[in-house]
Enzyme design. Structure first.
Site, PDB file in Angstrom:
ATOM      1  N   ASP A   1       2.053 -10.001  10.638  1.00 24.73           N
ATOM      2  CA  ASP A   1       2.914  -9.891  11.817  1.00 24.73           C
ATOM      3  C   ASP A   1       2.730 -11.089  12.740  1.00 24.73           C
ATOM      4  O   ASP A   1       3.697 -11.617  13.310  1.00 24.73           O
ATOM      5  CB  ASP A   1       2.611  -8.596  12.580  1.00 24.73           C
ATOM      6  CG  ASP A   1       3.162  -7.368  11.883  1.00 24.73           C
ATOM      7  OD1 ASP A   1       4.028  -7.518  11.005  1.00 24.73           O
ATOM      8  OD2 ASP A   1       2.708  -6.252  12.205  1.00 24.73           O
TER       9      ASP A   1
ATOM     10  N   ARG B   1       0.841  -1.195   0.000  1.00 20.59           N
ATOM     11  CA  ARG B   1       0.000   0.000   0.000  1.00 20.59           C
ATOM     12  C   ARG B   1       0.875   1.244   0.000  1.00 20.59           C
ATOM     13  O   ARG B   1       1.698   1.436   0.898  1.00 20.59           O
ATOM     14  CB  ARG B   1      -0.931  -0.008   1.217  1.00 20.59           C
ATOM     15  CG  ARG B   1      -1.938   1.136   1.214  1.00 20.59           C
ATOM     16  CD  ARG B   1      -2.937   0.999   2.331  1.00 20.59           C
ATOM     17  NE  ARG B   1      -3.757  -0.191   2.164  1.00 20.59           N
ATOM     18  CZ  ARG B   1      -4.664  -0.595   3.040  1.00 20.59           C
ATOM     19  NH1 ARG B   1      -4.852   0.088   4.149  1.00 20.59           N
ATOM     20  NH2 ARG B   1      -5.381  -1.671   2.819  1.00 20.59           N
TER      21      ARG B   1
ATOM     22  N   ASP C   1      -2.825  -7.816  12.977  1.00 24.91           N
ATOM     23  CA  ASP C   1      -2.162  -7.887  11.676  1.00 24.91           C
ATOM     24  C   ASP C   1      -1.759  -9.338  11.417  1.00 24.91           C
ATOM     25  O   ASP C   1      -0.886  -9.884  12.088  1.00 24.91           O
ATOM     26  CB  ASP C   1      -0.924  -6.985  11.670  1.00 24.91           C
ATOM     27  CG  ASP C   1      -0.276  -6.915  10.291  1.00 24.91           C
ATOM     28  OD1 ASP C   1       0.208  -7.963   9.810  1.00 24.91           O
ATOM     29  OD2 ASP C   1      -0.252  -5.828   9.706  1.00 24.91           O
TER      30      ASP C   1
ATOM     31  N   THR D   1      -0.884   7.573  -1.165  1.00 25.50           N
ATOM     32  CA  THR D   1      -2.192   7.439  -1.830  1.00 25.50           C
ATOM     33  C   THR D   1      -3.064   6.366  -1.179  1.00 25.50           C
ATOM     34  O   THR D   1      -4.271   6.336  -1.411  1.00 25.50           O
ATOM     35  CB  THR D   1      -1.996   7.051  -3.306  1.00 25.50           C
ATOM     36  OG1 THR D   1      -1.419   5.738  -3.370  1.00 25.50           O
ATOM     37  CG2 THR D   1      -1.068   8.030  -3.993  1.00 25.50           C
TER      38      THR D   1
END
Length: 209
Positions: free
Chosen positions: A203, A104, A200, A108
């Site tokens: 992770d 990502r 996450d 933006t």
């Protein structure tokens, strides 16, 4: 028209509870993701076509059924999607595995494709895109776009959990894609995390922060 399936099998829901638990360590988390992926593979392949053959049992000749040859492609979205591959391959050892890498853009917030490697015959395969979490839906949406641009005709998306926002994005942009979920959660928070979610996934799978 694509459908959304929440797989409420008791074993999936039981194991998903421990995946959500913040006290579940990396080793156990990885094993649970593997197990839930295998259980979800059982559900996602329910409609695979069969053909009839004849076999010799130790007693007599018998008519029986085998898969009719619809080839499968597993497409994990890097990196967290890798945690779902082995569980799928336990049930689908003949499946080919492709990879799509997206990150990502911090400015933006749009996914950027940095790596893609696919089976050469993806147009002939039933592709299953793997990503533990469908949050905003941006990464999965772009991964599906990449597959379609390269000739994919049959695509499903499989996620452990999803937020309604991500599901709606995929349904709007890819109405031909079936979505298979272990759980459909409440919402996204202001940081784009699924609530209640599982943190996450990357992770927790790989012990990073």
């Amino acid at each position: 028209m694509g459908n959304v399936f929440v797989l409420n099998h008791p074993l999936i829901q039981h194991k998903l509870t421990y995946i959500r638990d913040k006290n579940t360590g990396t080793k156990e988390f990885r094993e649970l993701v593997d197990e839930v992926s295998m259980l979800m593979a059982f559900e996602i392949t329910r409609e695979l076509p069969l053909k009839e053959i004849t076999v010799e049992t130790p007693v007599t000749e018998a008519k029986a059924h085998i898969l009719s040859g619809k080839k499968i492609g597993l497409i994990p979205i890097l990196r967290a999607g890798l945690g779902m591959v082995d569980g799928m391959l336990n049930l689908l050892p003949a499946a080919r595995v492709g990879h799509v890498g997206l990150y990502r853009d911090p400015e933006t917030l749009k996914p950027v494709e940095y790596y893609i490697k696919l089976p050469s015959d993806i147009a002939e395969r039933k592709l299953i895109v793997l990503d533990p979490m469908l949050a905003t839906g941006g990464s999965a949406n772009d991964a599906i776009d990449s597959l379609k641009k390269r000739g994919a005709k049959s695509i499903s998306l499989m996620c452990l959990i999803a937020a309604p926002e991500g599901v709606e994005l995929i349904k709007e942009n890819h109405p031909d894609v079936d979505i298979y979920l272990g759980g459909l959660d409440e919402k996204l928070n202001e940081k784009g995390y699924i609530v209640p979610g599982l943190g996450d996934a990357g992770d927790r799978l790989y012990g990073t922060k």
